[in-house]
Design an enzyme around this catalytic site. Structure first.
Site, PDB file in Angstrom:
ATOM      1  CB  SER A  70       6.423  -3.519   5.513  1.00 31.42           C
ATOM      2  OG  SER A  70       5.404  -2.908   6.025  1.00 31.42           O
ATOM      3  CD  GLN A  72      -0.957  -3.037   3.787  1.00 22.03           C
ATOM      4  OE1 GLN A  72      -1.487  -1.914   4.196  1.00 22.03           O
ATOM      5  NE2 GLN A  72      -2.687  -4.082   2.766  1.00 22.03           N
ATOM      6  CB  SER A  73       4.966   1.715   5.318  1.00 25.25           C
ATOM      7  OG  SER A  73       5.482   2.560   5.868  1.00 25.25           O
ATOM      8  CG  ASN A  74       0.509   2.654   9.288  1.00 25.25           C
ATOM      9  OD1 ASN A  74      -0.177   2.418   8.645  1.00 25.25           O
ATOM     10  ND2 ASN A  74       0.742   1.510  10.631  1.00 25.25           N
ATOM     11  CB  VAL A  76       4.904   4.617   2.616  1.00 26.09           C
ATOM     12  CG1 VAL A  76       4.819   4.722   1.109  1.00 26.09           C
ATOM     13  CG2 VAL A  76       6.603   3.527   2.930  1.00 26.09           C
TER      14      VAL A  76
END
Ligand SMILES: *Cc1c(COP(=O)(O)O)cnc(C)c1O
Length: 327
Positions: A70, A72-74, A76
């Site tokens: 997503s 807001q992926s942590n 990534v």
């Protein structure tokens, strides 16, 4: 079998400390494992997985690491940092809010399209490809397409599944369970948020057959997570370690009651849990993962389902929370 190769990224052991004021209020000997404080790229559980995943990336000779998630992926963000540190390109295929086909796109305020991890990904030089919202399977298909086109262009691509959830990623939590054991007496129960499944399955695999229950609180309305992804990860750990434990779905405690409308949509119970932990202990949660899991912990303490010495495994996520919360 030798332990998998590891690239150091996090400052371990992460702190383990009691939550005396809240514990007294809810009648538990309550502790917290601070993986929000890994000291790596804003903290969070993905650093542990990346220590093993990046070692495999470097051994593969790939020049591009490709993942998805997503916006807001942590994961990534932390992958982007690890790639930048090793001079690798990081390409991420992103949807604002992928969803489970069973539920459709959840109603409710989506994650903010700016700020938080979006800013940090840009700072780290992550090459993001945004695709329109759809199901997780649609996101995985879009990622296959990107992989094929990069490979056709002559690039060597290393693919990492969403959230770093492969057996190698989960191995980070097998090592984490050992780290916890070295920090003191065992717990009656560990409560941890679960989404792509390798944090929960790594801990459940490692603690299988011990008196410690590992309870994963779903942040993603995906009932098939245990039977499919988590069992595949557990079988992968059996192979990777040469120590087959043969986990069955009934060996994994997976709770869906606190998901709310779906992945990425905050819940009222999560908001209340965030407030109580902030006010009694000065510890912050994020709305997507840790708040839902902590809401589950409070509910299970209230119903008498949790007793004794209980650990909350804080998986981080604060950089999203700074923009995901509205006052
Ligand atoms: C990714 C993430 C989780 C979920 O971990 P999985 O291993 O994907 O299940 C929980 N909390 C935070 C803060 C995360 O970023």
């Amino acid at each position: 079998m030798p332990a998998p190769a590891r690239v150091p990224l996090i400052l371990a052991p992460t702190p383990l400390h009691p939550l005396p004021a809240l514990g007294a209020r809810i009648g538990l000997d309550l502790w917290i494992k601070r993986d929000d404080l890994t000291g790596f790229a804003g903290g969070g559980n993905k650093g542990r997985k990346l220590e093993y995943l990046m070692a495999d990336v470097l051994a593969s000779g790939a020049e591009i690491v490709l993942t998805c998630g997503s916006l807001q992926s942590n994961f990534v963000r932390q992958l982007g940092a690890a790639c930048a540190m090793h001079g690798l390109r990081c390409v991420a295929v992103l949807m604002d809010l992928p969803y489970a086909p069973e539920t459709g796109r959840p109603a409710g305020p989506a994650l903010p399209p700016t700020g938080g991890n979006v800013v940090l990904d840009a700072l780290l030089g992550v090459e993001t490809i945004r695709v329109p919202d759809g199901t997780w399977d649609a996101l995985f298909e879009a990622t296959d397409y990107v992989a094929e086109s990069l490979e056709r262009g002559g690039h060597r691509v290393y693919r990492i599944p969403v959230g770093g959830s492969s057996p190698l990623g989960a191995y980070g939590f097998v090592a984490a369970a050992r780290e916890l054991a070295e920090q003191g007496a065992p717990f009656d129960a560990i409560v941890v948020p679960t989404s792509s499944g390798s944090t929960h399955s790594g801990l459940a695999w490692a603690l299988h057959g011990t008196p410690t229950r590992v309870i994963g609180v779903a942040c993603d309305a995906e009932p098939a997570l245990v039977e499919e992804e988590m069992m595949a990860i557990a079988r992968g750990l059996d192979e990777l370690t040469g120590d087959p434990k043969g986990l069955a779905p009934e060996d994994v405690e997976f709770r869906l009651e606190w998901v709310g409308a779906g992945y990425g949509v905050a819940t009222e119970a999560g908001g209340r849990a965030t407030e109580v932990l902030a006010r009694l202990e000065g510890v912050f949660l994020d709305p997507i993962y840790s708040a839902k899991a902590f809401a589950g912990l409070l509910a299970m303490a209230g119903s008498g389902e949790l007793k004794g010495r209980v650990l909350f495994w804080h998986t981080g996520g604060f950089p999203t929370a700074t923009t995901g919360l509205t006052a």
